[in-house]
Design a protein around this motif. Sequence first.
Motif, PDB file in Angstrom:
ATOM      1  N   UNK A  20      -5.152  12.188  74.826  1.00 59.39           N
ATOM      2  CA  UNK A  20      -4.370  12.529  73.500  1.00 59.39           C
ATOM      3  C   UNK A  20      -5.055  12.487  72.441  1.00 59.39           C
ATOM      4  N   UNK A  21      -6.293  11.961  72.556  1.00 56.50           N
ATOM      5  CA  UNK A  21      -7.277  11.771  71.303  1.00 56.50           C
ATOM      6  C   UNK A  21      -7.641  13.244  70.873  1.00 56.50           C
ATOM      7  N   UNK A  22      -8.157  13.517  69.732  1.00 55.90           N
ATOM      8  CA  UNK A  22      -8.772  14.440  69.185  1.00 55.90           C
ATOM      9  C   UNK A  22      -9.814  15.199  70.052  1.00 55.90           C
ATOM     10  N   UNK A  56      -3.785  19.905  66.361  1.00 56.03           N
ATOM     11  CA  UNK A  56      -3.079  18.936  65.980  1.00 56.03           C
ATOM     12  C   UNK A  56      -3.640  17.467  66.043  1.00 56.03           C
ATOM     13  N   UNK A  57      -4.156  17.306  66.864  1.00 53.82           N
ATOM     14  CA  UNK A  57      -4.663  16.025  67.166  1.00 53.82           C
ATOM     15  C   UNK A  57      -6.028  15.867  66.002  1.00 53.82           C
ATOM     16  N   UNK A  58      -6.701  16.714  65.831  1.00 52.23           N
ATOM     17  CA  UNK A  58      -7.527  16.494  64.873  1.00 52.23           C
ATOM     18  C   UNK A  58      -7.324  16.319  63.549  1.00 52.23           C
ATOM     19  N   UNK A 102     -17.533   9.382  65.034  1.00 51.29           N
ATOM     20  CA  UNK A 102     -18.254  10.399  65.852  1.00 51.29           C
ATOM     21  C   UNK A 102     -17.608  11.252  66.714  1.00 51.29           C
ATOM     22  N   UNK A 103     -16.159  10.418  67.251  1.00 53.21           N
ATOM     23  CA  UNK A 103     -15.415  11.327  68.313  1.00 53.21           C
ATOM     24  C   UNK A 103     -14.813  12.626  67.618  1.00 53.21           C
ATOM     25  N   UNK A 108     -16.750  19.843  66.589  1.00 50.10           N
ATOM     26  CA  UNK A 108     -17.910  20.543  67.088  1.00 50.10           C
ATOM     27  C   UNK A 108     -17.289  21.419  68.173  1.00 50.10           C
ATOM     28  N   UNK A 109     -16.774  20.828  69.148  1.00 47.47           N
ATOM     29  CA  UNK A 109     -16.253  21.190  70.364  1.00 47.47           C
ATOM     30  C   UNK A 109     -15.222  22.583  69.874  1.00 47.47           C
TER      31      UNK A 109
END
Length: 82
Positions: free
Chosen positions: A9-11, A46-48, A61-62, A68-69
């Motif tokens: 569920x994280x970005x 949405x997560x970002x 960093x994540x 970047x991804x």
Amino acid sequence: DSLSKAEKGSALYQAAIAVGSAYMVNIIRSPKMAVGRAKAYGAALTAIHSAMMDPQQYKSDDTLLAVWLLGLYEVILDERSR
């Protein structure tokens, strides 16, 4: 290392799912998978967005790797249109 530790569920996790979905759509070329790819991209955005609103996560960093991804996602989609 970051990706293996990403919480569901994280970005970063969502962005990785979106990139994987885009890659698979390029290989399989299924309309059903294309819908899944679009949903995965929406979930990643949405997560970002949520991470960018969080005072701790926006500079992590994540979060940067997740952004970047999604850039990589765009490159994969561009390759498909050629």
